[in-house]
Design a protein around this motif. Structure first.
Motif, PDB file in Angstrom:
ATOM      1  N   VAL A   1       0.868  -1.173   0.029  1.00  0.00           N
ATOM      2  CA  VAL A   1      -0.045  -0.069  -0.059  1.00  0.00           C
ATOM      3  C   VAL A   1       0.792   1.314   0.067  1.00  0.00           C
ATOM      4  O   VAL A   1       0.450   2.388  -0.396  1.00  0.00           O
ATOM      5  N   ILE A   2       2.215   1.169   0.510  1.00  0.00           N
ATOM      6  CA  ILE A   2       2.797   2.317   0.598  1.00  0.00           C
ATOM      7  C   ILE A   2       3.456   2.888  -0.954  1.00  0.00           C
ATOM      8  O   ILE A   2       4.047   4.032  -0.938  1.00  0.00           O
ATOM      9  N   VAL A   3       3.577   2.139  -1.846  1.00  0.00           N
ATOM     10  CA  VAL A   3       3.798   2.500  -2.902  1.00  0.00           C
ATOM     11  C   VAL A   3       2.674   2.797  -4.136  1.00  0.00           C
ATOM     12  O   VAL A   3       2.972   3.184  -5.170  1.00  0.00           O
ATOM     13  N   ALA A   4       1.485   2.943  -3.391  1.00  0.00           N
ATOM     14  CA  ALA A   4       0.349   3.202  -4.046  1.00  0.00           C
ATOM     15  C   ALA A   4       0.075   4.672  -4.691  1.00  0.00           C
ATOM     16  O   ALA A   4       0.823   5.653  -3.845  1.00  0.00           O
ATOM     17  N   LYS A   5      -0.225   4.772  -5.904  1.00  0.00           N
ATOM     18  CA  LYS A   5      -0.656   5.964  -6.167  1.00  0.00           C
ATOM     19  C   LYS A   5      -1.999   6.527  -5.608  1.00  0.00           C
ATOM     20  O   LYS A   5      -2.860   5.687  -5.549  1.00  0.00           O
ATOM     21  N   LYS A   6      -2.026   7.542  -4.522  1.00  0.00           N
ATOM     22  CA  LYS A   6      -2.992   7.914  -3.872  1.00  0.00           C
ATOM     23  C   LYS A   6      -4.277   8.528  -4.241  1.00  0.00           C
ATOM     24  O   LYS A   6      -4.828   9.629  -3.809  1.00  0.00           O
ATOM     25  N   THR A   7      -4.542   8.450  -5.527  1.00  0.00           N
ATOM     26  CA  THR A   7      -5.644   9.007  -6.269  1.00  0.00           C
ATOM     27  C   THR A   7      -6.779   7.970  -6.660  1.00  0.00           C
ATOM     28  O   THR A   7      -6.422   6.977  -7.292  1.00  0.00           O
ATOM     29  N   PHE A   8      -7.836   8.114  -6.249  1.00  0.00           N
ATOM     30  CA  PHE A   8      -8.915   7.356  -6.441  1.00  0.00           C
ATOM     31  C   PHE A   8     -10.456   7.779  -7.116  1.00  0.00           C
ATOM     32  O   PHE A   8     -11.308   7.538  -7.114  1.00  0.00           O
ATOM     33  N   ASP A   9      -9.917   8.918  -8.138  1.00  0.00           N
ATOM     34  CA  ASP A   9     -11.185   9.397  -9.004  1.00  0.00           C
ATOM     35  C   ASP A   9     -11.587   8.478  -9.963  1.00  0.00           C
ATOM     36  O   ASP A   9     -12.731   8.433 -10.248  1.00  0.00           O
ATOM     37  N   THR A  10     -10.655   7.552 -10.187  1.00  0.00           N
ATOM     38  CA  THR A  10     -10.966   6.606 -11.224  1.00  0.00           C
ATOM     39  C   THR A  10     -10.467   5.206 -10.976  1.00  0.00           C
ATOM     40  O   THR A  10      -9.422   5.309 -10.205  1.00  0.00           O
ATOM     41  N   VAL A  11     -10.839   4.087 -11.731  1.00  0.00           N
ATOM     42  CA  VAL A  11     -10.466   3.026 -11.208  1.00  0.00           C
ATOM     43  C   VAL A  11      -8.988   2.836 -11.486  1.00  0.00           C
ATOM     44  O   VAL A  11      -7.882   2.526 -11.018  1.00  0.00           O
ATOM     45  N   GLU A  12      -8.639   3.495 -12.879  1.00  0.00           N
ATOM     46  CA  GLU A  12      -7.212   3.669 -13.220  1.00  0.00           C
ATOM     47  C   GLU A  12      -6.660   4.869 -13.023  1.00  0.00           C
ATOM     48  O   GLU A  12      -7.077   5.721 -13.372  1.00  0.00           O
TER      49      GLU A  12
ATOM     50  N   ALA B   1      -4.822  -0.926  -5.347  1.00  0.00           N
ATOM     51  CA  ALA B   1      -6.020  -1.827  -4.949  1.00  0.00           C
ATOM     52  C   ALA B   1      -5.989  -2.385  -3.500  1.00  0.00           C
ATOM     53  O   ALA B   1      -7.078  -2.117  -3.040  1.00  0.00           O
ATOM     54  N   LYS B   2      -5.156  -2.674  -3.180  1.00  0.00           N
ATOM     55  CA  LYS B   2      -4.776  -3.030  -1.539  1.00  0.00           C
ATOM     56  C   LYS B   2      -5.130  -1.849  -0.808  1.00  0.00           C
ATOM     57  O   LYS B   2      -5.866  -1.845   0.450  1.00  0.00           O
ATOM     58  N   LEU B   3      -4.580  -0.776  -1.131  1.00  0.00           N
ATOM     59  CA  LEU B   3      -5.003   0.460  -0.178  1.00  0.00           C
ATOM     60  C   LEU B   3      -6.535   0.858  -0.507  1.00  0.00           C
ATOM     61  O   LEU B   3      -7.043   1.258   0.644  1.00  0.00           O
ATOM     62  N   ALA B   4      -7.062   0.773  -1.654  1.00  0.00           N
ATOM     63  CA  ALA B   4      -8.339   0.819  -1.580  1.00  0.00           C
ATOM     64  C   ALA B   4      -9.268  -0.049  -0.614  1.00  0.00           C
ATOM     65  O   ALA B   4     -10.218   0.441  -0.045  1.00  0.00           O
ATOM     66  N   ASN B   5      -8.728  -1.311  -0.671  1.00  0.00           N
ATOM     67  CA  ASN B   5      -9.530  -2.213   0.360  1.00  0.00           C
ATOM     68  C   ASN B   5      -9.168  -2.120   1.850  1.00  0.00           C
ATOM     69  O   ASN B   5     -10.167  -2.179   2.524  1.00  0.00           O
ATOM     70  N   LEU B   6      -8.037  -1.506   2.047  1.00  0.00           N
ATOM     71  CA  LEU B   6      -7.706  -1.346   3.399  1.00  0.00           C
ATOM     72  C   LEU B   6      -8.715   0.033   3.865  1.00  0.00           C
ATOM     73  O   LEU B   6      -9.141  -0.005   4.972  1.00  0.00           O
TER      74      LEU B   6
ATOM     75  N   PRO C   1      -0.661  -5.521  16.441  1.00  0.00           N
ATOM     76  CA  PRO C   1      -1.309  -4.236  15.730  1.00  0.00           C
ATOM     77  C   PRO C   1      -0.186  -3.206  15.153  1.00  0.00           C
ATOM     78  O   PRO C   1       0.717  -2.876  15.866  1.00  0.00           O
ATOM     79  N   VAL C   2      -0.488  -2.493  13.952  1.00  0.00           N
ATOM     80  CA  VAL C   2       0.147  -1.645  13.583  1.00  0.00           C
ATOM     81  C   VAL C   2      -0.713  -0.454  12.964  1.00  0.00           C
ATOM     82  O   VAL C   2      -1.940  -0.524  12.869  1.00  0.00           O
ATOM     83  N   THR C   3       0.034   0.693  12.954  1.00  0.00           N
ATOM     84  CA  THR C   3      -0.645   2.036  12.609  1.00  0.00           C
ATOM     85  C   THR C   3      -0.902   2.035  11.146  1.00  0.00           C
ATOM     86  O   THR C   3       0.222   1.933  10.425  1.00  0.00           O
ATOM     87  N   PRO C   4      -2.211   2.143  10.734  1.00  0.00           N
ATOM     88  CA  PRO C   4      -2.144   2.020   9.103  1.00  0.00           C
ATOM     89  C   PRO C   4      -1.787   3.311   8.595  1.00  0.00           C
ATOM     90  O   PRO C   4      -1.738   4.264   9.240  1.00  0.00           O
ATOM     91  N   THR C   5      -1.406   3.322   7.087  1.00  0.00           N
ATOM     92  CA  THR C   5      -0.897   4.429   6.503  1.00  0.00           C
ATOM     93  C   THR C   5      -2.162   5.404   6.534  1.00  0.00           C
ATOM     94  O   THR C   5      -3.388   5.189   6.519  1.00  0.00           O
TER      95      THR C   5
END
Ligand SMILES: NC(=O)c1ccc[n+]([C@@H]2O[C@H](COP(=O)([O-])OP(=O)(O)OC[C@H]3O[C@@H](n4cnc5c(N)ncnc54)[C@H](OP(=O)(O)O)[C@@H]3O)[C@@H](O)[C@H]2O)c1
Length: 302
Positions: free
Chosen positions: A144-155, A169-174, A267-271
């Protein structure tokens, strides 16, 4: 539960583990059987399903069973949910399915990584919410830490790099997981929702999809030998060990809802992005749009 004769009837708790005919999911299913659950193993391949059930049933415990579903198909997710929901209460759902695609792939017109890692577990969870009684565990990843953090569209804009899109996608699910935990708590539902990060394991997924430089961005490709060594080191652990975070999330009743269990089973702190209201709203909108709880054809015919 109290029977007519006044004797206490102890019901065997039921669990569903997706993608559990191999890898981390199989070890999660084995651990849950040892913990007293009657486990439903979900996978695509009936042969692997039968082998998994045989392996689980070799442990003394509640017999397991296999249900076939390709969780890359939202129609099959809907059918699976209908089968499980028709059976009544379900104590525990472990959304373990995940996949990384080296090349850009679409499933029914939607980018595949997003479908398998987020829309599919999102849809299964939402459709099963009326019957889930105790706990939901969604399997996440440190990607999740390498994710592009924009979710305006699926891609997201820019080129396709499997590992980064997997992380997104894992960031979206988290994000969905933590949002759901909060919503259910606000409703006083009593269902605990957690995420678990296996932390890396030597499985079909890591063997099959993380060995080619095209999965990372051009900048990281320049350092591919180093990146590959890092991947190999990070994914060298046995699947049995990587199942421990999911097992703690599934069985430790002291964990509050919304907890994320990290690779060391603590337990860990989520991004921060996963709880940013902009991410939460964007992920909610994308999920509702691309994985509607009712198909348009259902709405027309009902
Ligand atoms: N391995 C790692 O290093 C790592 C690290 C962080 C997070 N994770 C996450 O941990 C979870 C498990 O990973 P894993 O490495 O064990 O994966 P894996 O090796 O790909 O898991 C194999 C299992 O997934 C099932 N499966 C694959 N695609 C499926 C689909 N479309 N529908 C239904 N079942 C499907 C397979 O069943 P059939 O062959 O029967 O279809 C098999 O039971 C995933 O969510 C993954 O993202 C893994």
């Amino acid at each position: 539960m109290e029977s007519l004769s006044g004797l206490k009837v102890v019901m065997t708790p039921k669990a569903v583990v997706t993608a559990a005919t191999g890898g981390i999911g199989l070890h999660t299913a084995l651990g849950l059987t040892r913990a007293g659950y009657a486990v439903t193993v979900v996978g695509r391949n009936p042969e692997r399903g039968a082998q998994a059930v045989e392996k689980i049933n070799a442990e003394a415990g509640e017999p397991a069973r296999f249900l076939q579903a390709d969780l890359a198909s939202l129609d099959q997710v809907r059918a699976l949910a209908a089968t499980i929901a028709a059976e009544g209460e379900l104590d525990l759902l472990v959304n373990n399915v995940g996949a990384m695609y080296p090349d850009h792939t679409e499933l029914d017109g939607v980018e595949a990584t997003f479908v398998v890692n987020h829309l599919s577990p999102y849809l299964l969870t939402e459709l099963l919410l009326p019957v889930i009684t105790r706990r939901i565990v969604n399997v996440t990843s440190s990607a999740v830490i390498v994710a592009k953090k924009t979710f305006d569209t699926v891609e997201p804009p820019g080129g396709y790099y499997g590992f980064h899109w997997y992380g997104r996608a894992k960031l979206a699910n988290l994000t969905y997981t933590l949002d759901l935990a909060q919503r259910l708590r606000a409703r006083g539902s009593g269902i605990t929702v957690l995420a678990a990060d296996p932390g890396g394991a030597d499985t079909d997924m890591t063997d099959g999809s993380s060995r080619t430089p095209q999965i990372v961005s051009p900048a990281l490709r320049l350092f591919w030998p180093l990146v590959l060594r890092t991947f190999q080191r990070a994914t060298s652990r046995p699947a049995a060990l990587a199942a421990q975070p999911s097992l703690r999330a599934a069985t430790d009743d002291t964990l509050p809802t919304g907890t994320v269990i990290g690779r060391h089973s603590t337990p860990v702190t989520p991004t921060k992005t996963a709880t940013d209201p902009r991410t939460v709203h964007a992920v909610r909108a994308l999920s509702e749009k691309h994985a509607p709880l009712h198909r348009v054809t259902d709405e027309v015919s009902n």
